[in-house]
Design a protein around this motif. Structure first.
Motif, PDB file in Angstrom:
ATOM      1  N   VAL A  98      20.153  10.687  -7.371  1.00  0.00           N
ATOM      2  CA  VAL A  98      18.932   9.697  -6.927  1.00  0.00           C
ATOM      3  C   VAL A  98      19.288   8.232  -7.623  1.00  0.00           C
ATOM      4  CG1 VAL A  98      17.213  11.351  -6.696  1.00  0.00           C
ATOM      5  CG2 VAL A  98      17.432  10.529  -8.780  1.00  0.00           C
ATOM      6  N   ALA A  99      18.703   7.419  -7.430  1.00  0.00           N
ATOM      7  CA  ALA A  99      18.730   5.957  -8.214  1.00  0.00           C
ATOM      8  C   ALA A  99      17.357   5.341  -8.267  1.00  0.00           C
ATOM      9  CB  ALA A  99      19.637   5.117  -7.164  1.00  0.00           C
ATOM     10  N   SER A 100      17.168   4.615  -9.209  1.00  0.00           N
ATOM     11  CA  SER A 100      15.816   3.781  -9.512  1.00  0.00           C
ATOM     12  C   SER A 100      15.882   2.825  -8.533  1.00  0.00           C
ATOM     13  CB  SER A 100      15.576   3.593 -11.018  1.00  0.00           C
ATOM     14  OG  SER A 100      16.992   2.954 -11.478  1.00  0.00           O
ATOM     15  N   LEU A 101      14.764   1.978  -8.444  1.00  0.00           N
ATOM     16  CA  LEU A 101      14.662   1.187  -7.376  1.00  0.00           C
ATOM     17  C   LEU A 101      14.771  -0.416  -8.001  1.00  0.00           C
ATOM     18  CD1 LEU A 101      12.327   2.944  -5.200  1.00  0.00           C
ATOM     19  CD2 LEU A 101      14.654   2.524  -4.423  1.00  0.00           C
ATOM     20  N   GLY A 102      15.789  -0.922  -8.405  1.00  0.00           N
ATOM     21  CA  GLY A 102      16.089  -2.267  -8.779  1.00  0.00           C
ATOM     22  C   GLY A 102      15.169  -2.577  -9.902  1.00  0.00           C
ATOM     23  N   THR A 103      14.818  -1.692 -10.821  1.00  0.00           N
ATOM     24  CA  THR A 103      14.146  -1.767 -12.058  1.00  0.00           C
ATOM     25  C   THR A 103      14.479  -0.717 -13.039  1.00  0.00           C
ATOM     26  OG1 THR A 103      11.858  -1.585 -13.017  1.00  0.00           O
ATOM     27  CG2 THR A 103      12.294  -0.036 -11.389  1.00  0.00           C
ATOM     28  N   ALA A 104      13.986  -1.169 -14.361  1.00  0.00           N
ATOM     29  CA  ALA A 104      14.621   0.023 -15.367  1.00  0.00           C
ATOM     30  C   ALA A 104      13.812   1.358 -15.171  1.00  0.00           C
ATOM     31  CB  ALA A 104      13.950  -0.685 -16.838  1.00  0.00           C
ATOM     32  N   LYS A 140       0.834  -1.089   0.037  1.00  0.00           N
ATOM     33  CA  LYS A 140      -0.060   0.131  -0.161  1.00  0.00           C
ATOM     34  C   LYS A 140       0.877   1.217   0.039  1.00  0.00           C
ATOM     35  CE  LYS A 140      -4.318  -1.681   0.503  1.00  0.00           C
ATOM     36  NZ  LYS A 140      -5.460  -1.395  -0.539  1.00  0.00           N
ATOM     37  N   LEU A 141       2.079   1.021   0.577  1.00  0.00           N
ATOM     38  CA  LEU A 141       2.988   2.239   0.624  1.00  0.00           C
ATOM     39  C   LEU A 141       4.236   2.358  -0.477  1.00  0.00           C
ATOM     40  CD1 LEU A 141       4.025   2.327   4.159  1.00  0.00           C
ATOM     41  CD2 LEU A 141       2.334   3.680   3.253  1.00  0.00           C
ATOM     42  N   PHE A 142       4.516   1.278  -0.919  1.00  0.00           N
ATOM     43  CA  PHE A 142       5.611   1.202  -1.727  1.00  0.00           C
ATOM     44  C   PHE A 142       5.270   0.642  -3.369  1.00  0.00           C
ATOM     45  CE2 PHE A 142       9.596  -1.267  -3.182  1.00  0.00           C
ATOM     46  CZ  PHE A 142      10.305  -0.150  -3.507  1.00  0.00           C
ATOM     47  N   ASP A 143       5.621   1.489  -4.217  1.00  0.00           N
ATOM     48  CA  ASP A 143       5.566   1.209  -5.701  1.00  0.00           C
ATOM     49  C   ASP A 143       6.834   1.442  -6.456  1.00  0.00           C
ATOM     50  OD1 ASP A 143       5.135   0.794  -8.582  1.00  0.00           O
ATOM     51  OD2 ASP A 143       3.364   1.701  -8.752  1.00  0.00           O
ATOM     52  N   LYS A 144       7.730   0.543  -6.401  1.00  0.00           N
ATOM     53  CA  LYS A 144       9.003   0.780  -7.126  1.00  0.00           C
ATOM     54  C   LYS A 144       8.926   1.928  -8.219  1.00  0.00           C
ATOM     55  CE  LYS A 144       9.736  -3.487  -9.175  1.00  0.00           C
ATOM     56  NZ  LYS A 144      10.589  -4.675  -9.111  1.00  0.00           N
ATOM     57  N   ARG A 145       8.005   1.759  -9.198  1.00  0.00           N
ATOM     58  CA  ARG A 145       8.120   2.386 -10.241  1.00  0.00           C
ATOM     59  C   ARG A 145       7.806   3.852 -10.128  1.00  0.00           C
ATOM     60  NH1 ARG A 145       7.196  -0.285 -14.926  1.00  0.00           N
ATOM     61  NH2 ARG A 145       6.117   1.813 -15.892  1.00  0.00           N
ATOM     62  N   ARG A 146       7.259   4.235  -8.749  1.00  0.00           N
ATOM     63  CA  ARG A 146       6.850   5.736  -8.720  1.00  0.00           C
ATOM     64  C   ARG A 146       7.847   6.490  -7.457  1.00  0.00           C
ATOM     65  NH1 ARG A 146       1.759   6.458 -10.897  1.00  0.00           N
ATOM     66  NH2 ARG A 146       0.659   4.628 -11.464  1.00  0.00           N
ATOM     67  N   HIS A 147       8.782   5.654  -7.384  1.00  0.00           N
ATOM     68  CA  HIS A 147       9.578   6.317  -6.393  1.00  0.00           C
ATOM     69  C   HIS A 147      11.129   6.224  -6.776  1.00  0.00           C
ATOM     70  CE1 HIS A 147       6.577   6.767  -3.053  1.00  0.00           C
ATOM     71  NE2 HIS A 147       6.099   5.521  -3.653  1.00  0.00           N
ATOM     72  N   LEU A 148      11.965   7.101  -6.179  1.00  0.00           N
ATOM     73  CA  LEU A 148      13.328   7.079  -6.458  1.00  0.00           C
ATOM     74  C   LEU A 148      14.113   7.391  -5.025  1.00  0.00           C
ATOM     75  CD1 LEU A 148      13.209   9.657  -9.166  1.00  0.00           C
ATOM     76  CD2 LEU A 148      14.227   7.316  -9.625  1.00  0.00           C
ATOM     77  N   TYR A 149      15.243   6.155  -5.097  1.00  0.00           N
ATOM     78  CA  TYR A 149      15.877   6.331  -3.851  1.00  0.00           C
ATOM     79  C   TYR A 149      16.805   7.532  -3.829  1.00  0.00           C
ATOM     80  CZ  TYR A 149      19.320   4.686  -0.340  1.00  0.00           C
ATOM     81  OH  TYR A 149      20.279   4.569   0.961  1.00  0.00           O
ATOM     82  N   GLY A 150      16.743   8.167  -2.624  1.00  0.00           N
ATOM     83  CA  GLY A 150      17.463   9.674  -2.418  1.00  0.00           C
ATOM     84  C   GLY A 150      16.759  10.923  -2.755  1.00  0.00           C
ATOM     85  N   GLU A 162      22.658   4.200 -10.693  1.00  0.00           N
ATOM     86  CA  GLU A 162      22.184   2.904 -10.835  1.00  0.00           C
ATOM     87  C   GLU A 162      21.604   2.421  -9.337  1.00  0.00           C
ATOM     88  OE1 GLU A 162      23.467  -0.228 -12.906  1.00  0.00           O
ATOM     89  OE2 GLU A 162      24.473   1.226 -14.754  1.00  0.00           O
ATOM     90  N   GLY A 163      22.658   2.736  -8.324  1.00  0.00           N
ATOM     91  CA  GLY A 163      22.385   1.770  -7.163  1.00  0.00           C
ATOM     92  C   GLY A 163      22.399   2.697  -5.682  1.00  0.00           C
ATOM     93  N   TYR A 164      22.144   2.119  -4.700  1.00  0.00           N
ATOM     94  CA  TYR A 164      22.013   2.742  -3.471  1.00  0.00           C
ATOM     95  C   TYR A 164      23.539   3.168  -3.115  1.00  0.00           C
ATOM     96  CZ  TYR A 164      17.727  -0.343  -2.849  1.00  0.00           C
ATOM     97  OH  TYR A 164      16.616  -0.910  -2.887  1.00  0.00           O
ATOM     98  N   MET A 165      24.558   2.593  -3.318  1.00  0.00           N
ATOM     99  CA  MET A 165      25.848   2.941  -2.869  1.00  0.00           C
ATOM    100  C   MET A 165      26.307   4.070  -3.713  1.00  0.00           C
ATOM    101  SD  MET A 165      26.556   0.983  -0.222  1.00  0.00           S
ATOM    102  CE  MET A 165      28.276   1.837  -0.026  1.00  0.00           C
TER     103      MET A 165
END
Length: 593
Positions: A279-285, A236-246, A262-265
């Motif tokens: 920012v980085a995308s979350l394990g997806t294109a 309900k909170l997380f949709d990896k297509r709609r968020h960006l890390y950082g 590309e990644g968290y690190m």
């Protein structure tokens, strides 16, 4: 709501919004308002306005707005209850002790509970990193050069090696049915009623939304297990297509552009090096939704993916998605190094900043990749390259852009510019101008587009009506004849309508800042505040009357459509059809009030 409405309102009144916001944002008085740089998005010209009279704020740049509670919730990453406690302390008001019963806990909004669960899990993972069991994870982070301060800033943690460690901790505080929707636990197939942790023996990266709330996690395995990186599933909170890390940090970095890695690190390493707009995308294109999200905070991006073939391919996929949002896109080539993290470790942050300044315009990057497929010393290969480039140039919609890139390509690849122009013209006649931007837009089914436009129109109609009646009793007298509270399909707008209608019927003044107190979620408060800051544009009464008629008809029509989809009785359906037909002849006059 845990505390009486009267107490909530008293705390708000005691906390002057100018004083509270002024302690975080430098404000300058201009007329009856105070202005400053918005703390919620990057800007150079102040568009953040605070009203002393209304005790509300609004940013004309990003749309953030609300009362003093809204500001504290967004700025401090507080829940509504936490904001109440914070502001009560500031004015020395003692809150009554509140014990939540089992029934009250069940009544708490599911989304609110999931936010609490994710927050508790993040704290637990962070604690585990500091224990004896977390030594291997801590050693991994230290080996990667991540300092203790940055570990804390990003909330990095460790998921214990025991398979149900987190579950046992969370199940003492939260209902199992809610936990099962958090994405943090998985049911045991062979043992009904028992669960194990999704993440174990992994370095943990909390994923924050733009309001600094933990909405999910990424975990990097310690050892050789697979998969190397594991993300939370959709919840309900997380949709990896709609968020960006950082993005929660990048959006307040006050830079002209945002860097995509590309990644968290990569995000963490760059942030530690002082490059905070990343920012980085979350394990997806990279997705259309992520491009749209970025557009809210910047018009310029630099893609800094890994230097391998996969990174180049990912950049080529991301470019048209970003260009479809009318963004300026450049691509960074990190030659001789795997990724930004590795580059900074060897060359330093100053060298990386200089490298960013040399990032290649996305169109030239695409041309360079086309050139890499051919041996340009071979005449046949060179001809094929020029034909491919001609097709690429035709994708540019601006004639100025086409001319500029024709000149740049001719110069870079030692090609006669006039010959290239002729080839482009000839190719255009044979194939037509192809736009990758249009290809992206056309992936959406026309039927879906029409449906979305209709839904947007209904939302706007409700918003227009509420904005018009909020401070105009005469307008309310007209509207109430045609629209009941139940006619407002949007849950939030229906609640606002209920409050406004109730105030007018009781001959009470509508206190806009107080009305916002009725909503506990930050996004709901912002949505309500936008009603009071919006303007319905019209030049004369004829235009106003048209807006009134169009809006009311659209709302009534949407209600009839909604009822017709669920009605089971033929006679009832016929009445709805008749009502919709009669709606076409409805005319509302400003004299109706």
């Amino acid at each position: 709501m845990y505390y009486p409405e009267e107490l909530i309102e008293e705390i708000r009144v005691q906390n002057d919004i100018i004083d509270v916001i002024g302690s975080h944002v430098q404000l300058t008085k201009k007329g009856s308002r105070h202005f400053g740089l918005c703390p919620f998005h990057n800007e150079k010209t102040p568009s953040f306005s605070v009203s002393d009279d209304k005790q509300m704020y609004y940013c004309f740049g990003c749309g953030a707005g609300g009362n003093v509670y809204t500001f504290v919730m967004e700025y401090e990453n507080f829940t509504f209850t936490e904001a109440v406690k914070y502001l009560a302390d500031k004015v020395h008001i003692t809150l009554p002790t509140v014990e939540l019963s089992d029934d009250m806990k069940k009544q708490m909004d599911l989304k609110h509970q999931l936010i609490d669960i994710n927050k508790a899990a993040a704290r637990y993972f962070y604690y585990q990193l500091q224990t004896e069991q977390g030594k291997a994870a801590l050693k991994y982070l230290e080996k990667r050069g991540i300092t203790a301060d940055i570990q804390k800033k990003f909330g990095l943690g460790y998921a214990n090696i025991f398979r149900n460690d987190l579950y046992r901790y969370l199940s003492e505080k939260y209902d199992q049915k809610v936990l099962s929707q958090s994405g943090l636990i998985i049911p045991e197939k062979k043992k009904p009623g028992e669960f194990f942790d999704r993440f174990w023996n992994r370095v943990m990266y909390p994923i924050f939304d733009v309001h600094n709330r933990v909405i999910g996690f990424g975990g990097r395995v310690l050892g050789d297990a697979s998969p190397k990186y594991l993300n939370s599933p959709e919840t309900k909170l997380f949709d990896k297509r709609r968020h960006l890390y950082g993005l929660n940090l990048a959006r307040i970095a006050r830079k002209d552009c945002i860097i995509i890695v590309e990644g968290y690190m990569d995000v963490i390493a760059l942030y530690q090096a002082g490059i905070t707009h990343v920012v980085a995308s979350l394990g997806t294109a990279f997705t259309i939704e992520q491009a749209s999200l970025l557009k809210r905070y910047t018009n310029q991006v630099i893609i800094a993916y890994d230097s391998d073939a996969a990174g180049v391919k990912a950049a080529l996929r991301a470019i048209p998605l970003l260009k479809a949002q009318d963004m300026s896109v450049r691509v960074l080539r990190i030659d001789d190094y795997k990724d930004p993290d590795e580059y900074i470790k060897h060359k330093g942050s100053e060298a990386f900043v200089k490298l960013l300044e040399k990032a290649t315009p996305s169109f030239m990057f695409q041309v360079e990749e086309i050139a890499g497929k051919y041996n340009l010393d071979d005449p046949d290969n060179r001809t094929s390259f020029q034909k491919d480039v001609a097709l690429k140039i035709l994708e540019l919609e601006s004639e100025i852009e086409r001319d500029n890139y024709l000149e740049a390509i001719a110069k870079k690849y030692n090609t006669n510019q006039q010959h290239l122009e002729s080839l482009v013209a000839e190719t255009g006649k044979n194939t037509g101008i192809v736009s990758s931007r249009n290809k992206i837009k056309n992936t959406i089914n026309e039927k879906q587009k029409r449906k979305k436009q209709s839904e947007d129109g209904i939302i706007l109609a409700q918003k227009n009506i509420l904005t018009l009646v909020a401070n105009n009793y005469d307008m309310y007298k007209i509207v109430k004849k045609y629209l009941d509270i139940s006619d407002f399909l949007d849950d939030i707008y229906r609640k606002v309508a209920e409050e406004i209608y109730g105030a007018y019927e009781s001959h009470e003044k509508i206190e806009q800042a107080a009305l916002i107190n009725k909503f506990m979620e930050l996004e709901h408060q912002t949505k309500v505040a936008s009603l009071f800051n919006a303007k319905v544009s019209f030049d004369n009464n004829i235009q106003l009357e048209k807006i009134l008629n169009d809006s009311i008809k659209l709302i009534k029509s949407a209600n009839i459509d909604a009822k017709s989809r669920v009605v089971g009785d033929i006679s009832a359906l016929q009445k709805l059809i008749l009502a919709k037909r009669e709606l076409q002849g409805l005319h509302i006059s400003l004299k109706d009030g």
